[in-house]
Write a protein that holds these residues in place. Sequence first.
Motif, short mmCIF file in Angstrom:
data_model
loop_
_atom_site.label_atom_id
_atom_site.label_comp_id
_atom_site.label_asym_id
_atom_site.label_seq_id
_atom_site.Cartn_x
_atom_site.Cartn_y
_atom_site.Cartn_z
N LEU A 166 -4.17 -45.91 -6.36
CA LEU A 166 -4.89 -46.59 -7.43
C LEU A 166 -4.43 -46.13 -8.79
O LEU A 166 -4.59 -46.84 -9.77
CB LEU A 166 -6.39 -46.33 -7.29
CG LEU A 166 -7.08 -47.19 -6.26
CD1 LEU A 166 -8.52 -46.79 -6.13
CD2 LEU A 166 -6.98 -48.65 -6.63
N LEU A 167 -3.88 -44.93 -8.87
CA LEU A 167 -3.43 -44.46 -10.18
C LEU A 167 -1.97 -44.77 -10.45
O LEU A 167 -1.57 -44.90 -11.59
CB LEU A 167 -3.62 -42.94 -10.26
CG LEU A 167 -5.03 -42.46 -10.53
CD1 LEU A 167 -5.05 -40.95 -10.56
CD2 LEU A 167 -5.54 -43.01 -11.84
N ILE A 323 -7.10 -36.20 -14.31
CA ILE A 323 -8.22 -36.94 -14.89
C ILE A 323 -8.78 -36.17 -16.08
O ILE A 323 -9.17 -36.74 -17.10
CB ILE A 323 -9.32 -37.19 -13.84
CG1 ILE A 323 -8.79 -38.12 -12.76
CG2 ILE A 323 -10.55 -37.78 -14.48
CD1 ILE A 323 -9.77 -38.37 -11.65
N GLU A 324 -8.83 -34.88 -15.95
CA GLU A 324 -9.41 -34.06 -17.01
C GLU A 324 -8.56 -34.12 -18.28
O GLU A 324 -9.07 -34.36 -19.37
CB GLU A 324 -9.49 -32.61 -16.51
CG GLU A 324 -10.23 -31.67 -17.41
CD GLU A 324 -11.71 -31.98 -17.46
OE1 GLU A 324 -12.26 -32.41 -16.41
OE2 GLU A 324 -12.31 -31.81 -18.52
N ASP A 325 -7.23 -33.94 -18.10
CA ASP A 325 -6.36 -33.84 -19.28
C ASP A 325 -5.97 -35.20 -19.83
O ASP A 325 -6.02 -35.42 -21.03
CB ASP A 325 -5.08 -33.08 -18.93
CG ASP A 325 -5.37 -31.67 -18.47
OD1 ASP A 325 -4.54 -31.10 -17.75
OD2 ASP A 325 -6.44 -31.17 -18.84
N ARG A 328 -7.38 -40.83 -20.72
CA ARG A 328 -7.15 -42.19 -21.20
C ARG A 328 -6.10 -42.87 -20.33
O ARG A 328 -6.24 -44.03 -19.93
CB ARG A 328 -6.67 -42.16 -22.66
CG ARG A 328 -7.72 -41.72 -23.62
CD ARG A 328 -7.22 -41.90 -25.04
NE ARG A 328 -8.14 -41.32 -25.97
CZ ARG A 328 -8.15 -40.05 -26.34
NH1 ARG A 328 -7.27 -39.22 -25.82
NH2 ARG A 328 -9.03 -39.60 -27.20
N GLU A 329 -5.04 -42.11 -20.08
CA GLU A 329 -3.99 -42.68 -19.25
C GLU A 329 -4.52 -43.00 -17.85
O GLU A 329 -4.23 -44.06 -17.29
CB GLU A 329 -2.82 -41.69 -19.15
CG GLU A 329 -1.63 -42.25 -18.42
CD GLU A 329 -0.53 -41.23 -18.28
OE1 GLU A 329 -0.56 -40.23 -19.02
OE2 GLU A 329 0.35 -41.44 -17.42
N ALA A 330 -5.33 -42.09 -17.33
CA ALA A 330 -5.88 -42.32 -15.99
C ALA A 330 -6.73 -43.57 -15.98
O ALA A 330 -6.69 -44.37 -15.03
CB ALA A 330 -6.70 -41.11 -15.55
N TYR A 331 -7.53 -43.75 -17.05
CA TYR A 331 -8.36 -44.93 -17.10
C TYR A 331 -7.52 -46.20 -17.11
O TYR A 331 -7.74 -47.14 -16.35
CB TYR A 331 -9.23 -44.88 -18.36
CG TYR A 331 -10.06 -46.12 -18.56
CD1 TYR A 331 -9.66 -47.11 -19.46
CD2 TYR A 331 -11.23 -46.31 -17.84
CE1 TYR A 331 -10.41 -48.25 -19.63
CE2 TYR A 331 -11.99 -47.45 -18.01
CZ TYR A 331 -11.57 -48.41 -18.91
OH TYR A 331 -12.31 -49.55 -19.09
N LEU A 336 -5.17 -50.94 -14.30
CA LEU A 336 -4.03 -51.79 -13.96
C LEU A 336 -3.85 -51.93 -12.47
O LEU A 336 -3.69 -53.03 -11.95
CB LEU A 336 -2.76 -51.19 -14.59
CG LEU A 336 -1.48 -51.97 -14.33
CD1 LEU A 336 -1.57 -53.33 -14.98
CD2 LEU A 336 -0.28 -51.23 -14.85
N PHE A 337 -3.91 -50.82 -11.76
CA PHE A 337 -3.54 -50.88 -10.34
C PHE A 337 -4.69 -51.22 -9.43
O PHE A 337 -4.49 -51.46 -8.25
CB PHE A 337 -2.88 -49.57 -9.91
CG PHE A 337 -1.55 -49.37 -10.56
CD1 PHE A 337 -1.35 -48.34 -11.45
CD2 PHE A 337 -0.51 -50.23 -10.30
CE1 PHE A 337 -0.13 -48.16 -12.07
CE2 PHE A 337 0.71 -50.06 -10.91
CZ PHE A 337 0.90 -49.03 -11.79
N SER A 338 -5.89 -51.25 -9.94
CA SER A 338 -6.98 -51.70 -9.09
C SER A 338 -7.23 -53.18 -9.30
O SER A 338 -8.12 -53.75 -8.69
CB SER A 338 -8.24 -50.92 -9.38
OG SER A 338 -8.68 -51.19 -10.69
N GLY A 339 -6.47 -53.81 -10.19
CA GLY A 339 -6.61 -55.25 -10.36
C GLY A 339 -7.72 -55.66 -11.30
O GLY A 339 -8.00 -56.83 -11.46
#
Lengths: 1038, 254, 108
Positions: A166-167, A323-325, A328-331, A336-339
Amino acid sequence: MSLRLGQTLKIRAMAYVAGEPIPFFWPMRSFIHHNPLHGLEHHPFPEAVARGERLFQARGFLPRSGYQRYLRLGKVDRAALGAGVEAFLAQREAVAGIDLPKWILALMTRMDRPVVAGSGLAREADVVVALRGGPIRGTVPGADHVRARLREELLDSRPVYEAVDLLFGTGVGAELDELVIKSCLDFFDEGQSVWSMPGRERGFFAAWREIARRSGRLYLRGLHIGRILRDEEGPEAVIVRVMETLGVGEGRWTTYFTRELARLHGWAGFIRWRSGARHYYWAQRYPADLVDFLAVRLALGLALLGERARTGPTTEPELERFIEDRWREAYLRHELFSGAVLPAMAARVERTLAAGRPARIERLYEEYVAAKRAEEARDQAERLQVLAAMSDGQEALSRLSAEDLGRLVGILRDFERGEGMIWLNAMENRAVERLLGGIRPGAPPADGKRPFAQALFCIDTRSERIRRHLEGVGDYETYGIAGFFGVPVSFMELGKGSEVHLCPVLLTPKNLVMEIAVAQGNDDVTALTVLEKAFHELKESVLSPFVTVEAIGLLFGFDMVGKTLLPERYNRWRKRLHQRKPRTHLLLDKLSREQADSVIRAVQRAVIAKAIAQEFGLEAEQIHDAVVRELREVAMGHAQGAPKLAAMLGLDATSEQAFIGRLRTVYRINPSVVRLQMERLGRLGFSLDEQVVFVAQALKAIGLTENFSRFVLLVGHGSTSENNPYESALDCGACGGNQGLVNARVLAQMANKPAVRRRLREQGIDIPEDTWFFPALHDTTTDELRLFDLDRVPASHVVYMDRLRKGLLAASRLCTQERMPTLLPSPASLSPAAASRYAARNALDWSQVRPEWGLAGNAYFIIGRRALTQSFALEGRAFLHSYDYRIDPKRRLLETILTGPLVVGQWINMEHYFSTVDNERFGSGSKAYHNVAGRFGVMTGNLSDLRTGLPAQTVLDRGFPYHEPLRLITVIEAPFDHAWRAVEEVSVVKYLVRNGWIRLLIVDPERHCVDVYEDAAWSRRPFPGTVQSQPAEESVPS
Amino acid sequence: MGTPGLWSVAIFLPLFPLSVIFNALFARVGNAPMRAIILLAWPQVGLVLFGILPPGRVAGGVVALAVLGSLLYAFRAIALRDVDRWTGYIATSAWALLWPALAHHAAIDTLRLYALGFSVPLALLVLVADALKRRFGAAYAGLYGGTVRMLPRLAGATALVVLAAVAVPLFPGFFALVAVMVTTIPEQPWLAVCVGLTWLLWTWGGIRLLQGLIVGPGEAVAPVADLSRVEFGFYVLTLALLIAGALRLPGVTA
Amino acid sequence: MKNLNLSPLKKLEIILGGEHQAFATDVLDRAGVKGYTIVNNLSGKGSHGFHEGHLMFNEDDVLIMIIAAVPADLVTAILEGLAPFYNEHSGVVFISDIQVTRLVKFSG
């Protein structure tokens, strides 16, 4: 790394507990309908469905459009809908100015999409602004909020590789599934492939490890599986090592395992069943269990993740840090990848993430979140406005404050989550109404006349139709009884070497019945059979296809053309070429010790004679009886030498002893084998006591203890279809997925024995002299009723056979006439003859994906006398079990019916329910894409999970549900106390009722009232249509 | 042949690295009809420039660079999900393949037809992508599959146009590709293999795109309108004309 | 009467639902326990208290009890092996001290 014993046992226990929610998968050769949420049955129904939805990523109720369609067809009780909505709103505060009941009813009945949508990014204030049409501004959600949501989405509930997928958009999950499925197909194959996996006897994990370490395919992929699998480590150690490498906390291992198993729940269910089936031949030879499966899966998963180790996080601690660091990128990645990404910004998000520059990502994040928030607010506002328009509430909506709006949205969201149950209850109410409007409780008129024939049918829903028609063509009485007639047998067919268990899967039969030919059949196999075998073996060899295609390919083509263009005629012609099965008798009676001994002696003599013939090349007439007898004594250890043999053949001492040794070991003529054989022969047949008990139980259970007619037909059922992996699903579930004919023959033979009848007379069941029990078979595809064992019928009955046959034929044809229009593409009425022909064609056509509807449409389970339902056409939707409470004072018979047939009925009902509401996840999809896997299951396409459940063609009709998804509506015709106490005493059924898996109604024939169990309480109502002679629920002002 | 002239042609019949100019410009233009016009006109400009310039031999190295650049763009196109960018990459890849024919002294008019054969399906694809964008917000594979069930005409148009763009036989791109391969086989056969590989990668990318756009369960979105019959007819007619034209394409002779 | 040689062992009484018999005996087999006794068709009353798993009214479910005598060093391992099971299911294990005369039947 070698684990402590305690750790090993702990892992095994975790795997066991993790596997419990996964339903069993029986091999499809004997298809068993079962509840896909059986492992969750200890929860109440709504909760179990919610858990099942999460676990299997599936839907537990129809989509709203499905229920709206039923509403239009009149199958939903509107009043009950309103009541359900009221009950929902009763605990909730009103919202100023909004007519909530009206809104919610409009939502249910007129809106076809959800009214609450979005990921919660838009706040109420934003939605209010959007409603008024203004531009939406506001702050973006803070880091903590986003981190918390990401952690919840990715870490709490998913295996590590799913989070990575998903990431980063990788396909690790799909690839892992593929590799595991391939390994499973290799190991569990039951004779479908010609080349089999080596080393299977060592167990799944051991055999797989040997192959994986040398697998060229895995090596080319770059998976260094060898590093994960070290020598001589058990599967438990591998599991521990992988889980520790992934950094998952030990308290969560069990849930993690369950998620892993649920991804391939078909295979997991099959392995779970197989490891517990001790008598399954393949499980004995090639053992495997869930711990092996988990070890294989986790090892491959780690190897696939290890491939990516350099490019990103692959363990839980690393994911947490990511996720911690870089939240924003993780979000953005997750979006994007979860559609869920906003389409307009999708390309830009992809490009920025690929470039990977933190400053640009930050800027994009701010922009994106603002855009998404605005979009969601607009979308939510639009949906609310649509709903408001449907319920005349536009003005009220526009005047709502942000807080009130938030409450409104919250109420609507809660409602949509629990909507399914309200619809289900309303549909069931309508079904109950319909049933109560048609049945007639009360004692049947006792006219004392002797019916022409009585027929006992299986409780299967398909029997309902033919019973009605049979009763309609003449003076016939019909009864419903479990398909195996209460007699669990293990059956060995003529010419076969293995046993089949003909009883519900919950039981194990203790008696073996064998079939022997009446006339001495040909020992020579016909030329055609040999030819067929040769052809099919040629197909499986590797080189022959290159040669034989030109030589004999045309013959196969001939077969294909015949089967496709002229199915009926071609099949009839082919049947004529095959050797007809000789007439057989069943060996039912127990052998006495002397009989068993003689049988064994005879077999041994035959074996010795054959041994002499083979070893010394002698002809039959040269082998003297005395020689054989002497050899037998020697081999059994009763004598020392074999002088006669030695003299005849001129053997010296050593070869003589050698031959005797071979007799003992290779030909198994020795005392311990004899003991085993005596034990097995001891299982053969039923003792007289057992026979009396079975016959008495069967007759008492259905209430037939007096007024027997001349003909008592025991009608088992089975089905005929070509090219159908689900063939066994159409056969009798009570007989373990086989035909019910053998059980019928067994019970008939028992009931016709004079000795048995004598003992029954002593018990009070007086069967007249001229009553004869006939076994019969109801072919549910063609509705044909065939009688069997007619060579035993006494002469006195022959006179009436013509009338009986005509009656059965008439009933068959009328039944097909009623049934065939449901199978036609467009409804039309057919003449009985045309309908029969159409049905016969369905049975022979190898392209027919729906030879019959089977049990689709089942909704009711009625335990009571036939008089209750006789006048009501139930359209083949009811399981009917005959029961007369007047002869069952101690409730034993009712309890037997509840423990056995009712539970089987509930399994069938739940299987159909879940396959209808979500055919892709709980059912098995379309039959057109199925491929048989390993001879015990089907896959979709060339590689997929084992498909569980029923195919689309069985429960759906052109995309819409054909089977009405309802819980089983069970009716017991008996006084309230009698029935309720019986239910309480059978704990399985008690919990099914209390948890809401079946809807129970008790119809009291003496007081003419109905008790309904709803919401954990009983409510009594008078029987509709009867005179209000008893006190009503509320007093009527006079 | 003069180098500055070559450079200018290399912008319009994209040679790597000058191909970035085209792709950057293409990404910037937002208007769909404009982009279609750019797709049609760009290679024609390049061919006109080539015709104006003094005749000379095109170096073998340039041909190799063109073919390898074509392969590179085809490879990069496989992973793309954005239809617009994909169109740009395929266009770059296709036009670069005209260089071997140029080096072989093929007739400019024939090459003009080849370039048109490559460009027209791509221009159609831009229009289809615009239709998708208007309905779903973006022409992006994998976001909203399942159009075949809800919008069959649009799905059909997408499928046919993508197939035409990846030079499936009977469309002019196929014959052009074969002609290019034929010219390169005698001198540098390995280039012919590369051209074949490029074609393979085009089709792979095309199918991935279709997989993400057409098939699948389909999301429950607000109901959108399908292509009108007229629009669909326009696509079909254009493609039919393409096929008719392709069957009469002249070949390249030695 | 000869002097009885009594050796101390631990007795485990494992009570669980009848459908899990195969699981429990598998645990004991893998732990190397030589033999055990199974008592069938028990009934009893259980307390609720495990998370939402079970509706427990008057428990007259069918329970079984497995009695095994094991050396003291196996007890922790077996209990560790049963712990995940009892996290989700009803039942109980009683451990008591016993003495047996023929030690060889139970261990070694």
